[in-house]
Design a protein around this motif. Structure first.
Motif, mmCIF file in Angstrom:
data_model
loop_
_atom_site.group_PDB
_atom_site.id
_atom_site.type_symbol
_atom_site.label_atom_id
_atom_site.label_comp_id
_atom_site.label_asym_id
_atom_site.label_seq_id
_atom_site.Cartn_x
_atom_site.Cartn_y
_atom_site.Cartn_z
ATOM 1 N N ALA A 1 0.846 -1.199 0.000
ATOM 2 C CA ALA A 1 0.000 0.000 0.000
ATOM 3 C C ALA A 1 0.875 1.240 0.000
ATOM 4 N N ILE B 1 0.352 5.370 1.060
ATOM 5 C CA ILE B 1 -0.529 6.389 1.625
ATOM 6 C C ILE B 1 0.093 7.754 1.367
ATOM 7 N N TRP C 1 -5.827 5.976 9.882
ATOM 8 C CA TRP C 1 -6.178 5.212 8.685
ATOM 9 C C TRP C 1 -6.497 3.772 9.062
ATOM 10 N N SER D 1 -9.565 -1.837 5.706
ATOM 11 C CA SER D 1 -10.472 -1.405 4.647
ATOM 12 C C SER D 1 -10.254 -2.259 3.400
ATOM 13 N N ASP E 1 -9.289 -1.816 0.358
ATOM 14 C CA ASP E 1 -8.060 -1.665 -0.421
ATOM 15 C C ASP E 1 -6.842 -1.392 0.452
ATOM 16 N N TYR E 2 -6.932 -1.736 1.742
ATOM 17 C CA TYR E 2 -5.795 -1.646 2.657
ATOM 18 C C TYR E 2 -5.278 -0.210 2.782
ATOM 19 N N ASP F 1 -6.989 2.526 2.466
ATOM 20 C CA ASP F 1 -7.559 3.509 1.546
ATOM 21 C C ASP F 1 -8.560 4.426 2.245
ATOM 22 N N THR F 2 -8.822 4.171 3.548
ATOM 23 C CA THR F 2 -9.834 4.937 4.264
ATOM 24 C C THR F 2 -9.231 5.672 5.453
#
Length: 228
Positions: A2, A4, A35, A39, A41-42, A44-45
């Motif tokens: 991921a 960020i 975060w 979520s 998509d790992y 993503d929120t």
């Protein structure tokens, strides 16, 4: 896995909560963000934006077993954040430092916090209510620890390690004052590692596995391992 990119400014610190589900991030634009790793998509929120600091946030740290987060800032304050269900809210602002607060650490039990600052002091904080961990106040202060700013602090088994803008690492022991001296606690320096690095010592951290073992990193591009 991921990537960020919370905003267009520098990210200063990160911390996972004890479950590994949430990641706190702090930035130079005064924000603390949380975060969600679980979520779809790992990461993503962003589940929470914590506003309150008025300058750069230098450090974030989740409590070892509570839904509580601590942040330290260039605005000379420490903020205690609590999960109130829908969002994290600032439960208390700690204001005893007189310059940038660079780092914070919990003791093993999670019922005390130690902080270090540009004002060259180390402060231990404890709550009035040790069950709910409410009403944090100064338990003791070590002033003039160095002639230079203090950048990093960690705590393990009654020992506190501190480093900063010189080449030295200082080790303190948390001691209980006798009742005839008013009780409470004090910090007693028990060791000092001079010339630990050839320049600023930017971070010190205890090993979570080997008690008394810690590492340090410095401007000299070296990582060193030590034993208390």
């Amino acid at each position: 896995m991921a990537r960020i990119e919370p905003n267009s400014t520098e990210v200063k610190s990160v911390s996972f909560d004890s479950s590994g589900q949430y990641l706190a991030i702090c930035t130079r634009n005064h924000q603390v963000m949380i975060w969600d790793a679980m979520s779809d998509d790992y990461f993503d929120t962003c589940t929470a934006n914590l506003d309150g600091h008025t300058q750069d946030v230098k450090r974030v740290l989740f409590h070892p077993n509570r839904e509580m987060l601590v942040s330290a800032s260039y605005d000379d304050t420490i903020r205690i954040w609590r999960d109130e269900g829908d969002d994290y809210e600032c439960a208390q602002t700690l204001r005893s430092h007189t310059s940038t607060v660079w780092d914070v650490a919990f003791n093993d039990e999670g019922d005390r916090i130690v902080s270090c600052s540009d004002d060259k002091s180390v402060i231990v904080w404890e709550p009035i209510d040790k069950v709910e961990l409410d009403g944090w106040q100064v338990a003791c202060t070590a002033q003039g620890v160095s002639d230079f700013p203090l950048y990093s602090v960690d705590w393990q088994k009654g020992k506190i390690i501190v480093s900063g803008g010189d080449d030295c690492i200082r080790i303190f022991e948390v001691q209980t004052r006798p009742a005839e001296d008013g009780g409470g606690i004090r910090l007693e320096k028990v060791d000092e590692k001079d010339s630990a690095h050839a320049g600023d010592v930017n971070c010190v951290r205890f090993s979570p596995v080997d008690t008394g073992v810690f590492c340090s990193v410095g401007d000299d591009k070296v990582v060193r391992l030590w034993s208390v």
